[in-house]
Design a protein around this motif. Structure first.
Motif, mmCIF file in Angstrom:
data_model
loop_
_atom_site.group_PDB
_atom_site.id
_atom_site.type_symbol
_atom_site.label_atom_id
_atom_site.label_comp_id
_atom_site.label_asym_id
_atom_site.label_seq_id
_atom_site.Cartn_x
_atom_site.Cartn_y
_atom_site.Cartn_z
ATOM 1 N N UNK A 243 28.615 -38.135 14.864
ATOM 2 C CA UNK A 243 28.345 -36.539 14.353
ATOM 3 C C UNK A 243 29.860 -36.016 14.820
ATOM 4 N N UNK A 244 30.315 -34.730 14.599
ATOM 5 C CA UNK A 244 31.685 -34.123 14.961
ATOM 6 C C UNK A 244 30.674 -32.887 15.382
ATOM 7 N N UNK A 245 31.153 -32.527 16.579
ATOM 8 C CA UNK A 245 30.663 -30.724 16.804
ATOM 9 C C UNK A 245 31.417 -29.966 16.966
ATOM 10 N N UNK A 246 31.218 -29.110 16.798
ATOM 11 C CA UNK A 246 32.724 -27.251 17.034
ATOM 12 C C UNK A 246 31.933 -26.757 18.239
ATOM 13 N N UNK A 247 32.507 -26.823 19.042
ATOM 14 C CA UNK A 247 31.760 -25.540 20.069
ATOM 15 C C UNK A 247 31.773 -23.959 20.405
ATOM 16 N N UNK A 248 32.802 -23.221 19.340
ATOM 17 C CA UNK A 248 33.311 -22.141 18.712
ATOM 18 C C UNK A 248 33.258 -21.800 17.264
ATOM 19 N N UNK A 249 31.975 -21.178 16.686
ATOM 20 C CA UNK A 249 30.627 -21.198 17.454
ATOM 21 C C UNK A 249 30.185 -22.896 17.355
ATOM 22 N N UNK A 250 28.965 -22.969 17.972
ATOM 23 C CA UNK A 250 28.336 -24.088 17.551
ATOM 24 C C UNK A 250 27.508 -24.570 16.749
ATOM 25 N N UNK A 251 28.127 -25.525 15.962
ATOM 26 C CA UNK A 251 27.599 -25.788 14.782
ATOM 27 C C UNK A 251 27.652 -27.972 14.521
ATOM 28 N N UNK A 252 27.036 -28.196 14.108
ATOM 29 C CA UNK A 252 27.541 -29.529 13.428
ATOM 30 C C UNK A 252 28.028 -29.515 12.188
ATOM 31 N N UNK A 253 29.345 -30.796 11.997
ATOM 32 C CA UNK A 253 30.476 -30.112 10.708
ATOM 33 C C UNK A 253 30.271 -31.230 9.976
ATOM 34 N N UNK A 254 30.432 -30.512 9.235
ATOM 35 C CA UNK A 254 30.293 -31.496 7.624
ATOM 36 C C UNK A 254 31.756 -31.861 6.656
#
Length: 510
Positions: A243-254
C-alpha cells in the motif's frame, strides 16, 4: 538493459573493484549472556535493532529487541577508529523489566536535540524521551500516545509542514483478539498526528494487511512524503497488497495515481537512488523473491531485471534448494567504492517446511555495471541462523560499515568490517533548528567526477528497527567531493567542496 546501463553510468568511472569485503566476529566481546530474540508465535516476526548515539560521544549504541527476553541497551566503549569493537551495559537500562519488544526506532520526537526511542511491542507500545547520557523516561501517557494492547511490527515517522512533532505511522500485525484468526485477521494500522504538546486520537489506516515494514519517503520528489506499507500475504491470504498512503488529504493511493499494487509476503523495506534519476528505488524482502523496484515516474515502480542479481531467491550455498525468507534489508557502501551494496537478513519463520531452513544472509556487492554479486561467504558473515533485524553502521568511526544481526532463538551477531584497500568515505549529519532538529526528510547529495550520489534522511523501513546517525557515502579513489543539502522545506545549500574521510556535523545556517 536500460536499467543496468543507467546504474552503471554513475559507477563505471570508479575503476576496478577492490577486494571482497571482510568482517571479523566480535560477538564474544559483548557483555553478559548472549542476547537472543526469543518467544513463541507472536515473535515469529520482529526482532529489530535501534542504532543511535545516546550519549553524544560520536559512537553509536544499539538496543536489540528481545521478544520474551529482555531488550538491553549496549553502550559503545570502543577505544577508537579501527580498535576492536567493545560494548558494555549501562547500570540504568531504559527497558528494565519490559518484555514483548519486537523492535525500536530512534528519533527526536520533542525537538530538544536529544534522541528518543519509539518501542514496538506485543502489547502497549512505549515512547522513551531521551535525557542525555543514555538515560530515558517513559512519556507514553504524557504525550497522549495509545496504550492499547496490539501487536506492532512496523513504524515510520515524518514531519508534516508546520507541525511541532512528527507524524507517526504504526503498523500492526494480526489482531490477536479475533477468534477467527490468525488468517484473514489483520489488524488496522494507525496514523498519529501531533496535537498540542502530544498526540491526538489514532486515525485508522484501513484496511490493514498485516504490515511488517513502513516507510515515509518523498517517493516522487515533489516535496511530499507518502507512506509505503509492506504487508505479509501469509495472513491476509487474498485481496490484499502493498500500500501507498498520501497524507494530505489522507487517502489510499491507487491505479489513478500510477500506483501498481503488488502482493508479496512483505517483510522489510529499504530505499536508495540506484539508477541516478534522483528518486528513491525500493527493495522489498519476502518469502521467495526479494523484489527490487526501480522508480518509474511520480509514484510508479518497475521490477528490476532478474539478472541485476538482487532477487536472492534461494540459499546461495548448501544443498537446501527451497525458497529463502528475507527480513531486514539495507543499502550501504561496504567497501567505499562509491556504489551502494545490499545486505539482506535471512531466516525461516520458524519451521516452515516449504522454505529453506539453513538460509544464510546475503551481502550483495554492486559492480561497475550495476549488477550485484554475492560475497557473504567470502566476507565471513554467511551464518545460517534465523536472522531478523540488522544494521550496517560505522561503530568504531573508521569509515567502514560494521554489521549487527539479531537472530531468533540464536545469539546476536556483531561483525567488524576490516575490508582491505577500501575507498575513501564521507559521513554527513545534517541538523537544523527545531522542531525537526535532525532534518528528517532532507536529501544529501555528493558530487565527484564519477557522478552524483543521493541519500534521503528517513525514519522507518527495515524490519522492526532503524538508525539515527550520519549518512555514509563511499567515494572510491576521490579524496574529496562537492556537497549540498536539500532541506525538508525545499531550500538548498550551494555546492561546497569537502575533504574525504571525515564525519561532517552540519548545522543549517552555519
Amino acid at each position: 538493459m536500460r536499467i543496468i546501463i543507467a546504474v552503471a553510468a554513475l559507477a563505471a568511472a570508479t575503476g576496478s573493484a577492490p577486494a571482497d569485503p571482510r568482517f571479523i566476529d566480535r560477538a564474544a566481546a559483548l557483555p553478559g549472556p548472549p542476547h537472543v530474540y526469543g518467544g513463541g508465535w507472536e515473535h515469529f516476526v520482529g526482532g529489530g535493532a535501534a542504532v543511535f548515539d545516546c550519549n553524544g560521544d560520536g559512537r553509536a549504541e544499539f538496543l536489540p529487541a528481545g521478544g520474551e527476553n529482555p531488550s538491553p541497551l549496549f553502550r559503545n566503549i570502543t577505544a577508537g577508529p579501527g580498535a576492536p569493537l567493545r560494548f558494555d551495559r549501562p547500570e540504568v537500562q531504559p527497558l528494565k523489566g519490559v518484555t514483548g519488544v519486537t523492535g525500536a526506532y530512534p528519533l527526536d520526537m520533542d525537538g530538544d536535540g536529544l534522541l528518543d526511542l519509539f518501542v514496538l511491542r506485543v502489547g502497549p507500545n512505549i515512547a522513551l524521551r531521551g535525557l542525555g547520557d543514555c538515560r530515558f523516561e517513559d512519556v507514553t501517557a504524557a504525550w497522549g500516545l495509545p496504550q492499547d494492547d496490539r501487536w506492532t511490527t512496523a513504524f515510520s515517522a515524518t514531519w508534516e509542514p508546520g507541525a511541532g512533532r512528527p507524524t507517526l505511522a504504526i503498523g500492526n500485525y494480526v489482531d490477536r483478539a479475533d477468534p477467527d484468526g490468525p488468517f484473514e485477521a489483520c489488524d488496522d494500522n494507525h496514523l498519529l498526528r501531533p496535537a498540542g504538546q502530544g498526540y491526538g486520537p489514532a486515525v485508522p489506516l484501513a484496511p490493514g494487511y498485516c504490515a511488517l515494514s513502513a516507510l515515509f519517503s518523498d517517493w516522487a520528489r515533489d516535496g511530499r512524503a507518502d507512506l509505503r506499507l509492506s504487508n505479509d500475504r501469509h495472513y491476509y491470504v487474498r485481496g490484499g497488497a502493498e500500500q501507498m498512503w498520501r497524507l494530505d488529504p489522507l487517502r489510499l493511493m491507487g491505479a489513478d495515481d500510477g500506483w501498481r499494487a503488488v502482493s508479496i509476503w512483505g517483510m522489510g523495506i529499504a530505499s536508495r537512488d540506484l539508477n541516478g534519476d534522483a528518486r528513491p528505488d525500493v527493495m522489498l524482502t519476502s518469502m521467495g523473491d526479494q523484489l527490487l523496484q526501480l522508480s518509474d515516474g511520480a509514484t510508479g515502480f518497475r521490477d528490476a531485471p532478474y539478472d541485476q542479481g538482487t532477487y536472492a531467491t534461494r540459499p546461495f550455498q548448501g544443498d537446501d534448494g527451497r525458497p529463502s525468507t528475507g527480513w531486514h534489508a539495507q543499502f550501504g557502501d561496504v567497501d567505499n567504492d562509491g556504489r551502494a551494496d545490499l545486505f539482506i537478513a535471512k531466516g525461516n519463520v520458524d519451521q516452515m517446511g516449504e522454505n529453506a531452513m539453513r538460509d544464510p544472509n546475503n551481502l550483495l556487492m554492486q559492480q561497475p555495471d550495476g549488477r550485484f554479486r554475492e560475497t557473504a561467504a567470502s566476507a565471513g558473515i554467511a551464518t545460517p541462523d534465523r536472522a531478523r533485524g540488522a544494521a550496517l553502521s560505522d561503530l568504531d568511526g573508521d569509515g567502514l560499515l560494521d554489521l549487527i544481526v539479531v537472530n531468533r532463538r540464536a545469539p546476536l551477531e556483531l561483525w567488524q568490517n576490516i575490508t582491505p584497500d577500501a575507498g575513501h568515505w564521507l559521513a554527513v549529519l545534517p541538523r537544523q533548528p527545531g522542531p525537526n532538529v535532525f532534518a528528517v526528510g532532507s536529501w544529501v547529495e555528493l558530487r565527484t567526477a564519477d557522478g552524483v550520489q543521493r541519500q534521503e534522511l528517513t525514519v522507518g523501513g527495515g524490519h522492526a528497527g532503524g538508525q539515527a546517525g550520519p549518512l555514509h557515502f563511499g567515494l572510491g579513489s576521490a579524496e574529496g567531493a562537492e556537497l549540498r543539502i536539500l532541506w525538508p522545506d525545499g531550500a538548498a545549500t550551494d555546492w561546497r567542496p569537502v575533504a574525504a574521510d571525515q564525519v561532517l556535523d552540519l548545522r543549517r545556517g552555519d
